[in-house]
Scaffold this motif. Structure first.
Motif, short mmCIF file in Angstrom:
data_model
loop_
_atom_site.label_atom_id
_atom_site.label_comp_id
_atom_site.label_asym_id
_atom_site.label_seq_id
_atom_site.Cartn_x
_atom_site.Cartn_y
_atom_site.Cartn_z
N SER A 148 -47.39 45.92 14.97
CA SER A 148 -47.96 45.62 13.66
C SER A 148 -47.38 46.60 12.65
O SER A 148 -47.47 47.81 12.84
CB SER A 148 -49.48 45.74 13.70
OG SER A 148 -50.05 45.42 12.45
N SER A 163 -50.62 36.59 11.04
CA SER A 163 -51.55 37.62 10.56
C SER A 163 -52.95 37.30 11.08
O SER A 163 -53.26 36.15 11.38
CB SER A 163 -51.54 37.67 9.03
OG SER A 163 -51.94 36.43 8.48
N GLN A 266 -56.65 42.53 6.57
CA GLN A 266 -55.83 41.81 7.53
C GLN A 266 -54.68 42.68 8.00
O GLN A 266 -54.31 43.66 7.34
CB GLN A 266 -55.26 40.53 6.92
CG GLN A 266 -56.27 39.43 6.67
CD GLN A 266 -55.58 38.12 6.33
OE1 GLN A 266 -54.52 38.09 5.71
NE2 GLN A 266 -56.19 37.01 6.73
N GLU A 268 -50.64 42.23 10.02
CA GLU A 268 -49.60 41.30 10.45
C GLU A 268 -49.09 41.72 11.83
O GLU A 268 -49.03 42.91 12.15
CB GLU A 268 -48.43 41.31 9.46
CG GLU A 268 -47.37 40.27 9.76
CD GLU A 268 -46.18 40.32 8.82
OE1 GLU A 268 -45.34 39.40 8.87
OE2 GLU A 268 -46.08 41.30 8.06
#
Length: 336
Positions: A148, A163, A266, A268
């Motif tokens: 990530s 994501s 969030q 990714e």
């Protein structure tokens, strides 16, 4: 100088131990030592220092050779894989790495499905922090890694896997359970349980809290997600966890998963590889299975969070009370 000598040499450099290097290369330790000595004689340089306790260390000449040896072996492997790709044959080995907040939740499903279709392919999985995985990738010990961002070093070739949202996870009795869609600002007074330093998730949580202008009070640090969940369950604190790690949480687990108010935090997830070395066909094929597993995992969590609790049907008297009309009474039967 022969290819197998370079493989033995890089194995000793990687492990720092002749015995472990021999085990990894599936060769007897005396034979490996003999081949290293032949390589040193040919180059007229001492490459490895033997230290007490079975340990070893590269000499300055060995350090110079190591970078070239890794490159030579990588090019040779790349040539083999390219020729295999021409034959459209999925075989060989796939060497991948993944961070602890991804590996146990994503890889098993993909691995089982892939192994059913390609049982002849060997899958080797390493679980470590982002920094450790990128170091292994740079040494060409792995084909690709699942990490990530942000990614230090490089340059890396990356492909987005997708994501996922981060959720607030609390124990029973936490006051946030009664709230709908809390914000990060609501967590100022909470005690946090996070992954140990070096794990990207911890850095991401600290970043989100900084954006909300507070520093979280960290009570415990854990190296494993399941241990972190157990600590939350015991009432030790709260945490932010990615939806991939929460697909198996049920009411019986005594954990409460709460979605944040939009915009929710969030992260990714990406595939990272070396730009100069094309991935083997088997690795690219396995990436396809990982993408499917990721979609299924995140969709499962999305369905759970979108599902509204069923309302119990109201009794007739409750319905009438809600409308403000008097309840109807049954007529008495005429006994005459």
């Amino acid at each position: 100088m022969e290819m197998h000598q370079l493989r033995y040499f890089t194995a000793v450099a990687r492990t720092g131990n002749f015995t472990r290097a021999a085990e990894q290369c599936h060769i007897a330790q005396p034979s490996l030592s003999q081949q290293i000595r032949k390589l040193e004689d040919e180059l007229d340089e001492k490459l490895i220092m033997r230290l007490p306790g079975g340990k070893s260390r590269l000499t300055p000449a060995g350090e110079i050779l190591l970078s070239r040896a890794n490159r030579i072996l990588a090019e040779a492997q790349s040539a083999v894989e390219e020729l295999r790709d021409r034959q459209k044959v999925v075989r060989g080995a796939v060497r991948l790495g993944a961070i602890p907040t991804v590996a146990p939740f994503l890889i098993p499903d993909a691995l089982l499905a892939f192994n059913e279709q390609h049982p002849e392919v060997e899958l080797v999985v390493h679980e470590a922090t982002t920094e450790q995985l990128l170091t292994q990738l740079e040494r060409n010990e792995l084909d690709f890694v699942i990490v990530s961002p942000p990614l230090a070093g490089g340059p890396w070739q990356t492909e987005s896997l997708g994501s996922e949202s981060l959720y607030l996870v609390t124990p029973e009795g936490n006051h946030h359970i009664k709230k709908r869609a809390p914000t990060l600002d609501d967590l100022r007074e909470e005690e946090f349980i996070l992954m140990r330093e070096g794990h990207c998730l911890t850095g991401q949580v600290m970043k989100f809290c900084k954006m909300a202008e507070f520093r979280p009070r960290v009570r415990f640090l854990s190296a494993q997600v399941e241990t972190l969940k157990a600590l939350i369950r015991s009432g030790a604190g709260v945490s932010l966890l990615p939806e991939m790690a929460l697909g198996d949480v049920s009411k019986e687990s005594r954990l409460h998963v709460i979605a944040f108010k939009n915009p929710a935090p969030q992260r990714e997830i990406v595939f990272a590889s070396l730009p100069d070395f094309p991935l083997p066909l088997a690795a690219r094929e396995f990436q396809g299975y990982l993408k499917k597993a990721f979609e299924q995992r995140t969709q499962t969590m999305s369905d759970k969070s979108d599902k509204k609790p069923e309302k119990k049907p109201k009794k007739p008297s409750e319905k009438l009370a809600a409308t403000g009309k008097p309840a109807l009474r049954g007529k008495r039967k005429n006994r005459n």
